[in-house]
Structures are given as C-alpha cells and as structure tokens.
Design an enzyme around this catalytic site. Structure first.
Site, PDB file in Angstrom:
ATOM      1  N   GLY A   1      28.907   1.211  41.194  1.00 23.90           N
ATOM      2  CA  GLY A   1      30.271   0.613  41.224  1.00 23.90           C
ATOM      3  C   GLY A   1      30.550   0.648  42.719  1.00 23.90           C
ATOM      4  O   GLY A   1      29.719   0.499  43.573  1.00 23.90           O
ATOM      5  N   ASN A   2      31.988   0.553  42.836  1.00 21.34           N
ATOM      6  CA  ASN A   2      32.370   0.492  44.272  1.00 21.34           C
ATOM      7  C   ASN A   2      33.744   1.356  44.102  1.00 21.34           C
ATOM      8  O   ASN A   2      34.326   1.905  43.148  1.00 21.34           O
ATOM      9  CB  ASN A   2      32.389  -0.739  44.900  1.00 21.34           C
ATOM     10  CG  ASN A   2      33.286  -1.558  44.112  1.00 21.34           C
ATOM     11  OD1 ASN A   2      34.359  -1.572  43.733  1.00 21.34           O
ATOM     12  ND2 ASN A   2      32.844  -2.933  43.517  1.00 21.34           N
TER      13      ASN A   2
END
Length: 220
Positions: A25-26
């Site tokens: 993810g981020n």
C-alpha cells in the site's frame, strides 16, 4: 456550475494483499479526495465517492460512498459510475503494482530472503480515458519527486485528461499525511501555481480551475 452535476471521485490508497495479513500500500489518507467530495456536495453536485481504505468518514446527503480495497475493486466501481458522470476526479493513490499471487494462508518466516513477483495494476484513469466523451471532464492527480511538470504533462496526453493536479514531495507540508497541500494545476495550455493551503482551501482552488477550463471547452 456543479449544481445538479454527477461527479465521480476516487480517494485514498489501495491495498494489494500478499496474504490474509499483509499488503502492499502507500501513505495516502484520502484527505484531498474527501475534501473535494465534501466541497462539491456543498455546491449541489451529486457525488459518487469511491474510497480506498481510510479512517475518514463522509456524512453528506449528496455523497454516496463505495468502499473498496484493491485497484481492481476501485476500477470495477468506477466503471459502473463513469458513463453517467459529468466530472471525473481521480484523487486516489492507486498502487501501480500488485502481487502476481495472493497466498490463502499467512506466509511464514523462513528463509533469509523472500521474493515477491509483482504485476502491473490497471491504470484506472487511462482505461476510463479511452471511453471519455467530449462532454465529460476528467481531472488526474500526479505525485512526483523528479521532472514534475514533464511527467504531469505526459499524463494529460496519455490518460486523456483535461487537467492534472500536481504535487511534489519536495514541498514541505504537501503530499501524504498532511492537512495542507501545495499544488500546481497543469492544463493543456497553462500552468497555475498555488501557495501552501489547507486541503479544504485547495479543494476550492481546484474547483475554480475546473470551472474556468470547463467553461472554455463548452464555448468551443
């Protein structure tokens, strides 16, 4: 101008699962996309917000939220909404890659190294851009660290966008995890730079810029 318009907005990150426990993810919080959704709703738009995982809540009668996890889920939701929407705003930070395989059980720690094969995710803005009609207006976001303007201009063409909102991670107080943002709006013939502001103020700047560009297109 936005009263009665149907608007598709994507917001937040996507999480691409490795196994039932871990994901790629981020750091996106979704704050910019949610600020845009709320501001548009307050101006009378009917907003369809497709949101990746976020701690934010949206409570407005003009906003319909579809919660998703992965890029594929976000794309599927957008495909349902986009044909009927007048305005598309792609503010989500969609993961560029996903694991080629997702383990059904937790991957146990064993060897000293662990290799993950990644494959490209669908480029949602580019895929929908191929279907965009002349009466629809599309806005993309670009978060860059190098060759910012060059990359933003390339996205305009590649993804059939009318406008790109550019963020640079080099600017203090901009990008992920902040309540503020500093943007440059890139259009086919102009570039507009803005000072550091709250994301609610930035949302107003973006919408004013959309109004101006959209009005020009409608006069042609």
């Amino acid at each position: 101008m936005f009263s009665g318009k149907k608007v598709l907005i994507t917001a937040g990150p996507t999480y691409e699962p490795l196994d039932p426990v871990r994901f790629i993810g981020n750091h996106s919080t979704g704050k910019m996309g949610y600020a845009l959704a709320r501001t548009l709703a307050e101006q009378g738009a009917e907003v369809f917000l497709v949101s990746g995982p976020t701690a934010l809540k949206m409570e407005h009668p003009n906003v319909q939220v579809t919660s998703v996890m992965t890029a594929d889920e976000m794309y599927a939701a957008c495909q349902q909404i986009a044909p009927e929407a007048d305005l598309w705003i792609f503010a989500a930070a969609v993961a560029d890659y996903k694991p080629s395989q997702t383990a059904t059980s937790k991957i146990k720690k064993s060897d000293a190294t662990f290799t993950i094969e990644l494959v490209k995710n669908v480029d949602i803005a580019a895929a929908l851009g191929q279907q965009k009609r002349a009466d629809q207006f599309a806005v993309g976001f670009a978060l860059e660290t190098d060759q910012e303007l060059e990359n933003a201009r390339a996205k305009l063409l590649k993804k059939n966008l009318n406008m790109v909102v550019l963020n640079s991670l080099r600017d203090p107080g901009a990008g992920f995890k902040h309540d503020t943002n500093k943007i440059t709006i890139v259009k086919p013939t102009t570039v507009e730079e803005f000072a550091l502001k709250t994301k609610d103020e930035v949302a107003l700047d973006i919408l004013e810029s959309i109004k101006a560009e959209w009005a020009c297109l409608q006069r042609k």
